[in-house]
Design an enzyme around this catalytic site. Structure first.
Site, PDB file in Angstrom:
ATOM      1  N   TYR A 172      53.817  19.702  43.080  1.00  0.00           N
ATOM      2  CA  TYR A 172      52.880  20.748  42.634  1.00  0.00           C
ATOM      3  C   TYR A 172      53.023  20.969  41.132  1.00  0.00           C
ATOM      4  O   TYR A 172      52.030  21.027  40.395  1.00  0.00           O
ATOM      5  CB  TYR A 172      53.181  22.033  43.407  1.00  0.00           C
ATOM      6  CG  TYR A 172      52.218  23.165  43.167  1.00  0.00           C
ATOM      7  CD1 TYR A 172      51.022  23.242  43.869  1.00  0.00           C
ATOM      8  CD2 TYR A 172      52.518  24.180  42.260  1.00  0.00           C
ATOM      9  CE1 TYR A 172      50.130  24.294  43.671  1.00  0.00           C
ATOM     10  CE2 TYR A 172      51.643  25.236  42.056  1.00  0.00           C
ATOM     11  CZ  TYR A 172      50.451  25.289  42.760  1.00  0.00           C
ATOM     12  OH  TYR A 172      49.578  26.340  42.560  1.00  0.00           O
ATOM     13  N   SER A 184      48.121  26.829  37.080  1.00  0.00           N
ATOM     14  CA  SER A 184      49.084  27.758  37.676  1.00  0.00           C
ATOM     15  C   SER A 184      50.082  28.142  36.592  1.00  0.00           C
ATOM     16  O   SER A 184      50.230  27.420  35.590  1.00  0.00           O
ATOM     17  CB  SER A 184      49.826  27.036  38.811  1.00  0.00           C
ATOM     18  OG  SER A 184      50.939  27.792  39.247  1.00  0.00           O
TER      19      SER A 184
HETATM   20  P1  NAD Z   1      43.630  28.317  49.470  1.00  0.00           P
HETATM   21  O1  NAD Z   1      44.512  27.561  50.404  1.00  0.00           O
HETATM   22  O2  NAD Z   1      43.138  29.665  49.841  1.00  0.00           O
HETATM   23  O3  NAD Z   1      42.355  27.445  49.082  1.00  0.00           O
HETATM   24  C1  NAD Z   1      42.446  26.062  48.780  1.00  0.00           C
HETATM   25  C2  NAD Z   1      41.072  25.452  48.874  1.00  0.00           C
HETATM   26  O4  NAD Z   1      41.183  24.043  48.581  1.00  0.00           O
HETATM   27  C3  NAD Z   1      40.448  25.563  50.278  1.00  0.00           C
HETATM   28  O5  NAD Z   1      39.076  25.880  50.179  1.00  0.00           O
HETATM   29  C4  NAD Z   1      40.611  24.166  50.841  1.00  0.00           C
HETATM   30  O6  NAD Z   1      39.633  23.793  51.807  1.00  0.00           O
HETATM   31  C5  NAD Z   1      40.461  23.338  49.563  1.00  0.00           C
HETATM   32  N1  NAD Z   1      40.998  21.983  49.755  1.00  0.00           N
HETATM   33  C6  NAD Z   1      42.267  21.631  50.068  1.00  0.00           C
HETATM   34  N2  NAD Z   1      42.342  20.297  50.234  1.00  0.00           N
HETATM   35  C7  NAD Z   1      41.098  19.797  50.001  1.00  0.00           C
HETATM   36  C8  NAD Z   1      40.528  18.496  50.048  1.00  0.00           C
HETATM   37  N3  NAD Z   1      41.248  17.401  50.349  1.00  0.00           N
HETATM   38  N4  NAD Z   1      39.211  18.367  49.777  1.00  0.00           N
HETATM   39  C9  NAD Z   1      38.441  19.461  49.500  1.00  0.00           C
HETATM   40  N5  NAD Z   1      38.937  20.715  49.449  1.00  0.00           N
HETATM   41  C10 NAD Z   1      40.240  20.875  49.706  1.00  0.00           C
HETATM   42  O7  NAD Z   1      44.462  28.365  48.111  1.00  0.00           O
HETATM   43  P2  NAD Z   1      44.352  29.277  46.798  1.00  0.00           P
HETATM   44  O8  NAD Z   1      45.598  30.047  46.708  1.00  0.00           O
HETATM   45  O9  NAD Z   1      43.054  29.949  46.703  1.00  0.00           O
HETATM   46  O10 NAD Z   1      44.451  28.145  45.678  1.00  0.00           O
HETATM   47  C11 NAD Z   1      43.375  27.757  44.855  1.00  0.00           C
HETATM   48  C12 NAD Z   1      43.939  27.109  43.596  1.00  0.00           C
HETATM   49  O11 NAD Z   1      44.695  28.079  42.876  1.00  0.00           O
HETATM   50  C13 NAD Z   1      44.892  25.940  43.866  1.00  0.00           C
HETATM   51  O12 NAD Z   1      44.663  24.918  42.920  1.00  0.00           O
HETATM   52  C14 NAD Z   1      46.252  26.560  43.659  1.00  0.00           C
HETATM   53  O13 NAD Z   1      47.211  25.620  43.286  1.00  0.00           O
HETATM   54  C15 NAD Z   1      45.957  27.541  42.545  1.00  0.00           C
HETATM   55  N6  NAD Z   1      46.932  28.621  42.421  1.00  0.00           N
HETATM   56  C16 NAD Z   1      47.177  29.452  43.468  1.00  0.00           C
HETATM   57  C17 NAD Z   1      48.105  30.466  43.303  1.00  0.00           C
HETATM   58  C18 NAD Z   1      48.404  31.433  44.410  1.00  0.00           C
HETATM   59  O14 NAD Z   1      49.385  32.167  44.276  1.00  0.00           O
HETATM   60  N7  NAD Z   1      47.632  31.498  45.468  1.00  0.00           N
HETATM   61  C19 NAD Z   1      48.785  30.619  42.090  1.00  0.00           C
HETATM   62  C20 NAD Z   1      48.504  29.748  41.052  1.00  0.00           C
HETATM   63  C21 NAD Z   1      47.574  28.753  41.224  1.00  0.00           C
END
Ligand code: NAD
Length: 257
Positions: A152, A139
Protein backbone atom coordinates in the site's frame (compact mmCIF):
# COMPACT_ATOMS: atom_id res chain seq x y z
CA UNK A 1 -22.48 23.34 -20.39
CA UNK A 2 -21.83 20.58 -17.86
CA UNK A 3 -18.35 19.23 -17.38
CA UNK A 4 -17.84 15.50 -16.79
CA UNK A 5 -16.12 13.94 -13.81
CA UNK A 6 -15.08 10.30 -13.85
CA UNK A 7 -14.54 8.81 -10.38
CA UNK A 8 -13.09 5.34 -9.82
CA UNK A 9 -14.32 3.67 -6.66
CA UNK A 10 -17.15 6.21 -6.88
CA UNK A 11 -19.68 3.75 -5.46
CA UNK A 12 -18.23 3.45 -1.94
CA UNK A 13 -16.56 5.38 0.87
CA UNK A 14 -14.43 8.37 -0.14
CA UNK A 15 -15.27 8.08 -3.86
CA UNK A 16 -19.00 8.23 -3.16
CA UNK A 17 -18.43 11.20 -0.82
CA UNK A 18 -16.54 12.99 -3.60
CA UNK A 19 -19.30 12.11 -6.07
CA UNK A 20 -21.92 13.66 -3.77
CA UNK A 21 -19.97 16.94 -3.52
CA UNK A 22 -19.61 17.19 -7.33
CA UNK A 23 -23.30 16.29 -7.67
CA UNK A 24 -24.35 19.04 -5.27
CA UNK A 25 -22.81 21.73 -7.49
CA UNK A 26 -25.12 20.57 -10.33
CA UNK A 27 -22.35 21.60 -12.76
CA UNK A 28 -21.11 18.12 -13.62
CA UNK A 29 -22.21 14.91 -15.28
CA UNK A 30 -20.86 12.02 -13.24
CA UNK A 31 -19.44 8.68 -14.32
CA UNK A 32 -18.92 6.31 -11.43
CA UNK A 33 -16.86 3.11 -11.52
CA UNK A 34 -16.57 0.44 -8.86
CA UNK A 35 -17.10 -3.23 -8.10
CA UNK A 36 -20.22 -2.74 -5.96
CA UNK A 37 -22.96 -4.96 -7.45
CA UNK A 38 -25.56 -2.19 -6.87
CA UNK A 39 -23.52 0.41 -8.79
CA UNK A 40 -26.38 1.22 -11.16
CA UNK A 41 -28.76 1.88 -8.28
CA UNK A 42 -26.21 4.10 -6.52
CA UNK A 43 -25.80 6.13 -9.72
CA UNK A 44 -29.57 6.37 -10.24
CA UNK A 45 -30.13 7.52 -6.65
CA UNK A 46 -27.62 10.37 -7.11
CA UNK A 47 -29.18 11.30 -10.46
CA UNK A 48 -32.65 11.45 -8.89
CA UNK A 49 -31.53 13.37 -5.80
CA UNK A 50 -29.56 16.07 -7.64
CA UNK A 51 -31.30 16.05 -11.06
CA UNK A 52 -28.08 15.47 -12.96
CA UNK A 53 -26.78 12.78 -15.32
CA UNK A 54 -24.95 9.95 -13.53
CA UNK A 55 -23.70 6.80 -15.30
CA UNK A 56 -22.09 3.69 -13.87
CA UNK A 57 -19.50 1.39 -15.45
CA UNK A 58 -18.24 -1.75 -13.66
CA UNK A 59 -14.72 -1.94 -15.23
CA UNK A 60 -12.28 -4.05 -13.23
CA UNK A 61 -9.27 -1.76 -12.81
CA UNK A 62 -6.92 -4.72 -12.81
CA UNK A 63 -7.68 -5.12 -16.55
CA UNK A 64 -6.16 -2.40 -18.77
CA UNK A 65 -8.57 -3.18 -21.64
CA UNK A 66 -11.54 -2.64 -19.29
CA UNK A 67 -9.98 0.63 -18.10
CA UNK A 68 -9.76 1.87 -21.69
CA UNK A 69 -13.37 0.77 -22.20
CA UNK A 70 -14.37 2.80 -19.11
CA UNK A 71 -12.73 5.94 -20.58
CA UNK A 72 -14.44 5.34 -23.96
CA UNK A 73 -17.80 4.83 -22.24
CA UNK A 74 -17.44 8.08 -20.27
CA UNK A 75 -16.55 10.06 -23.42
CA UNK A 76 -19.31 8.48 -25.50
CA UNK A 77 -21.93 9.18 -22.85
CA UNK A 78 -20.93 12.78 -22.21
CA UNK A 79 -18.62 13.93 -25.00
CA UNK A 80 -15.70 14.67 -22.67
CA UNK A 81 -13.88 13.67 -19.51
CA UNK A 82 -12.81 16.95 -17.92
CA UNK A 83 -12.03 15.77 -14.40
CA UNK A 84 -10.55 12.40 -13.52
CA UNK A 85 -10.57 11.25 -9.90
CA UNK A 86 -8.44 8.13 -9.44
CA UNK A 87 -9.72 6.99 -6.08
CA UNK A 88 -10.25 3.21 -6.16
CA UNK A 89 -7.94 1.38 -3.83
CA UNK A 90 -7.47 -1.70 -1.70
CA UNK A 91 -5.39 -2.49 1.36
CA UNK A 92 -3.72 -5.50 2.93
CA UNK A 93 -2.05 -5.51 6.33
CA UNK A 94 0.62 -8.08 7.17
CA UNK A 95 4.34 -8.33 7.95
CA UNK A 96 6.62 -8.53 4.90
CA UNK A 97 7.61 -12.18 5.46
CA UNK A 98 3.94 -13.22 5.35
CA UNK A 99 2.79 -10.73 2.70
CA UNK A 100 1.01 -12.65 -0.11
CA UNK A 101 2.55 -12.06 -3.57
CA UNK A 102 -0.88 -11.83 -5.19
CA UNK A 103 -1.88 -9.07 -2.76
CA UNK A 104 1.22 -7.09 -3.69
CA UNK A 105 0.34 -7.35 -7.41
CA UNK A 106 -3.32 -6.44 -6.87
CA UNK A 107 -2.51 -3.42 -4.68
CA UNK A 108 0.04 -2.04 -7.14
CA UNK A 109 -2.36 -2.77 -10.01
CA UNK A 110 -5.44 -1.06 -8.55
CA UNK A 111 -3.87 1.72 -6.46
CA UNK A 112 -1.15 2.75 -8.92
CA UNK A 113 -1.15 1.21 -12.43
CA UNK A 114 -4.87 1.85 -13.04
CA UNK A 115 -4.23 5.60 -12.64
CA UNK A 116 -1.57 5.40 -15.36
CA UNK A 117 -3.87 3.53 -17.78
CA UNK A 118 -6.83 5.83 -17.14
CA UNK A 119 -4.80 9.04 -17.32
CA UNK A 120 -3.27 7.89 -20.60
CA UNK A 121 -6.74 7.13 -21.98
CA UNK A 122 -8.31 10.53 -21.14
CA UNK A 123 -5.18 12.61 -21.84
CA UNK A 124 -5.66 13.20 -25.61
CA UNK A 125 -9.17 14.64 -25.03
CA UNK A 126 -7.99 16.91 -22.20
CA UNK A 127 -5.05 18.11 -24.31
CA UNK A 128 -7.28 18.83 -27.30
CA UNK A 129 -9.75 20.85 -25.21
CA UNK A 130 -6.98 22.60 -23.27
CA UNK A 131 -8.58 21.70 -19.94
CA UNK A 132 -8.06 18.84 -17.55
CA UNK A 133 -8.07 18.19 -13.82
CA UNK A 134 -6.55 14.99 -12.48
CA UNK A 135 -7.07 14.27 -8.80
CA UNK A 136 -5.44 11.18 -7.35
CA UNK A 137 -6.51 9.97 -3.92
CA UNK A 138 -3.18 8.96 -2.41
CA UNK A 139 -2.91 8.81 1.40
CA UNK A 140 -0.94 10.14 4.33
CA UNK A 141 0.85 6.88 3.52
CA UNK A 142 1.94 8.51 0.25
CA UNK A 143 4.18 10.74 2.39
CA UNK A 144 5.18 8.60 5.39
CA UNK A 145 5.31 4.89 6.13
CA UNK A 146 3.83 2.64 8.80
CA UNK A 147 4.75 -0.98 9.41
CA UNK A 148 2.87 -3.95 7.84
CA UNK A 149 1.59 -2.05 4.77
CA UNK A 150 4.49 -2.48 2.33
CA UNK A 151 2.48 -2.75 -0.89
CA UNK A 152 0.00 0.00 0.00
CA UNK A 153 2.72 2.45 0.97
CA UNK A 154 4.75 1.65 -2.14
CA UNK A 155 1.63 2.23 -4.27
CA UNK A 156 0.77 5.52 -2.55
CA UNK A 157 4.33 6.90 -2.72
CA UNK A 158 4.26 5.81 -6.37
CA UNK A 159 1.09 7.71 -7.16
CA UNK A 160 2.50 10.87 -5.59
CA UNK A 161 5.48 10.62 -7.98
CA UNK A 162 3.19 9.89 -10.93
CA UNK A 163 1.04 12.92 -10.02
CA UNK A 164 4.07 15.24 -10.00
CA UNK A 165 5.20 13.97 -13.40
CA UNK A 166 1.86 14.47 -15.13
CA UNK A 167 1.54 17.90 -13.51
CA UNK A 168 4.71 18.87 -15.39
CA UNK A 169 3.55 17.27 -18.64
CA UNK A 170 0.06 18.77 -18.35
CA UNK A 171 1.07 22.36 -17.58
CA UNK A 172 1.24 23.52 -21.24
CA UNK A 173 -2.32 22.24 -21.80
CA UNK A 174 -4.07 23.63 -18.69
CA UNK A 175 -4.16 20.13 -17.21
CA UNK A 176 -3.43 20.09 -13.49
CA UNK A 177 -2.65 17.03 -11.39
CA UNK A 178 -2.76 16.83 -7.61
CA UNK A 179 -2.75 14.09 -5.00
CA UNK A 180 -4.96 14.30 -1.92
CA UNK A 181 -3.37 12.52 1.05
CA UNK A 182 -6.02 11.69 3.67
CA UNK A 183 -5.41 10.39 7.16
CA UNK A 184 -7.91 7.79 8.41
CA UNK A 185 -11.44 8.02 7.00
CA UNK A 186 -14.08 5.66 8.40
CA UNK A 187 -14.98 3.62 5.29
CA UNK A 188 -15.32 -0.10 4.47
CA UNK A 189 -11.58 -0.15 3.63
CA UNK A 190 -10.76 0.88 7.21
CA UNK A 191 -13.38 -1.34 8.88
CA UNK A 192 -11.94 -4.35 7.03
CA UNK A 193 -8.39 -3.84 8.34
CA UNK A 194 -9.20 -3.67 12.06
CA UNK A 195 -8.79 -7.43 12.63
CA UNK A 196 -5.50 -7.63 10.67
CA UNK A 197 -4.09 -4.55 12.43
CA UNK A 198 -4.89 -6.15 15.80
CA UNK A 199 -3.15 -9.38 14.77
CA UNK A 200 -0.06 -7.69 13.26
CA UNK A 201 0.37 -5.32 16.24
CA UNK A 202 -0.52 -7.96 18.87
CA UNK A 203 -3.29 -5.86 20.47
CA UNK A 204 -7.05 -6.35 20.93
CA UNK A 205 -9.33 -5.12 18.10
CA UNK A 206 -10.94 -2.65 20.52
CA UNK A 207 -7.60 -0.77 20.79
CA UNK A 208 -6.83 -0.49 17.06
CA UNK A 209 -8.54 2.87 16.51
CA UNK A 210 -6.84 4.70 19.39
CA UNK A 211 -3.46 2.90 19.44
CA UNK A 212 -2.85 2.50 15.70
CA UNK A 213 -5.18 4.50 13.47
CA UNK A 214 -5.64 7.84 15.21
CA UNK A 215 -2.43 7.56 17.23
CA UNK A 216 -0.35 9.43 14.64
CA UNK A 217 -2.93 12.15 13.93
CA UNK A 218 -2.76 15.25 16.13
CA UNK A 219 -6.53 15.67 15.64
CA UNK A 220 -7.99 12.46 17.07
CA UNK A 221 -10.93 12.28 14.68
CA UNK A 222 -11.50 10.42 11.45
CA UNK A 223 -11.27 12.70 8.40
CA UNK A 224 -14.79 13.42 7.05
CA UNK A 225 -15.47 12.44 3.43
CA UNK A 226 -17.23 15.80 2.90
CA UNK A 227 -13.92 17.61 3.44
CA UNK A 228 -12.21 15.47 0.81
CA UNK A 229 -15.13 16.01 -1.57
CA UNK A 230 -15.08 19.79 -1.19
CA UNK A 231 -11.32 19.85 -1.74
CA UNK A 232 -11.71 17.76 -4.91
CA UNK A 233 -14.40 20.14 -6.23
CA UNK A 234 -12.06 23.07 -5.61
CA UNK A 235 -9.12 21.36 -7.31
CA UNK A 236 -11.38 20.78 -10.34
CA UNK A 237 -12.30 24.47 -10.64
CA UNK A 238 -10.96 27.10 -13.07
CA UNK A 239 -9.63 29.05 -10.06
CA UNK A 240 -7.26 26.21 -9.16
CA UNK A 241 -5.36 26.35 -12.45
CA UNK A 242 -1.98 27.15 -10.87
CA UNK A 243 -2.44 24.64 -8.05
CA UNK A 244 -0.66 21.63 -9.50
CA UNK A 245 1.93 18.99 -8.71
CA UNK A 246 1.05 18.89 -5.02
CA UNK A 247 0.46 16.12 -2.48
CA UNK A 248 -1.96 17.74 -0.04
CA UNK A 249 -2.10 16.18 3.45
CA UNK A 250 -5.64 16.11 4.92
CA UNK A 251 -4.60 14.05 7.88
CA UNK A 252 -5.32 15.83 11.16
CA UNK A 253 -1.71 17.00 11.43
CA UNK A 254 -0.12 13.54 11.09
CA UNK A 255 2.48 14.88 8.64
CA UNK A 256 3.27 17.89 10.80
CA UNK A 257 5.08 15.69 13.31
P1 NAD B 1 -13.67 1.64 -0.02
O1 NAD B 1 -13.29 0.22 0.23
O2 NAD B 1 -14.87 2.21 0.64
O3 NAD B 1 -13.82 1.91 -1.58
C1 NAD B 1 -12.90 1.40 -2.53
C2 NAD B 1 -13.53 1.46 -3.90
O4 NAD B 1 -12.60 0.92 -4.85
C3 NAD B 1 -14.82 0.62 -4.02
O5 NAD B 1 -15.79 1.32 -4.77
C4 NAD B 1 -14.36 -0.61 -4.78
O6 NAD B 1 -15.38 -1.24 -5.56
C5 NAD B 1 -13.29 0.02 -5.68
N1 NAD B 1 -12.40 -1.02 -6.22
C6 NAD B 1 -11.60 -1.87 -5.53
N2 NAD B 1 -11.00 -2.72 -6.37
C7 NAD B 1 -11.41 -2.39 -7.63
C8 NAD B 1 -11.16 -2.91 -8.92
N3 NAD B 1 -10.34 -3.96 -9.13
N4 NAD B 1 -11.77 -2.33 -9.98
C9 NAD B 1 -12.63 -1.29 -9.80
N5 NAD B 1 -12.90 -0.76 -8.59
C10 NAD B 1 -12.31 -1.31 -7.52
O7 NAD B 1 -12.36 2.46 0.37
P2 NAD B 1 -12.09 4.00 0.70
O8 NAD B 1 -11.63 4.06 2.09
O9 NAD B 1 -13.19 4.86 0.25
O10 NAD B 1 -10.81 4.26 -0.21
C11 NAD B 1 -10.81 5.06 -1.36
C12 NAD B 1 -9.39 5.52 -1.64
O11 NAD B 1 -8.96 6.35 -0.55
C13 NAD B 1 -8.37 4.39 -1.74
O12 NAD B 1 -7.45 4.67 -2.77
C14 NAD B 1 -7.68 4.42 -0.40
O13 NAD B 1 -6.39 3.91 -0.45
C15 NAD B 1 -7.69 5.91 -0.11
N6 NAD B 1 -7.53 6.25 1.31
C16 NAD B 1 -8.40 5.78 2.23
C17 NAD B 1 -8.22 6.13 3.56
C18 NAD B 1 -9.16 5.66 4.63
O14 NAD B 1 -8.82 5.83 5.80
N7 NAD B 1 -10.31 5.12 4.31
C19 NAD B 1 -7.14 6.94 3.93
C20 NAD B 1 -6.27 7.39 2.95
C21 NAD B 1 -6.47 7.04 1.64
Amino acid sequence: MHKTVLITGGTSGIGLGIAREFAQTRKYNLVLNGLEPNGNEIAQALADEFKIKVCFHPANLLKPEQIRELARFAEEENGTVDVLVCNAGIQHVSPIDEFPEEKWDAIIGINLSSAFHLTKAVWPGMKKRNFGRIINIASAHGLVASEFKSAYIASKHGIVGFTKTIALEGAPYNITANAICPGYVRTPLVEKQIADQAKSHGIPESEVISKVMLYKQAVKDFVPVELLGKLAVFLASEEAKTLTGTALPVDGGWNAQ
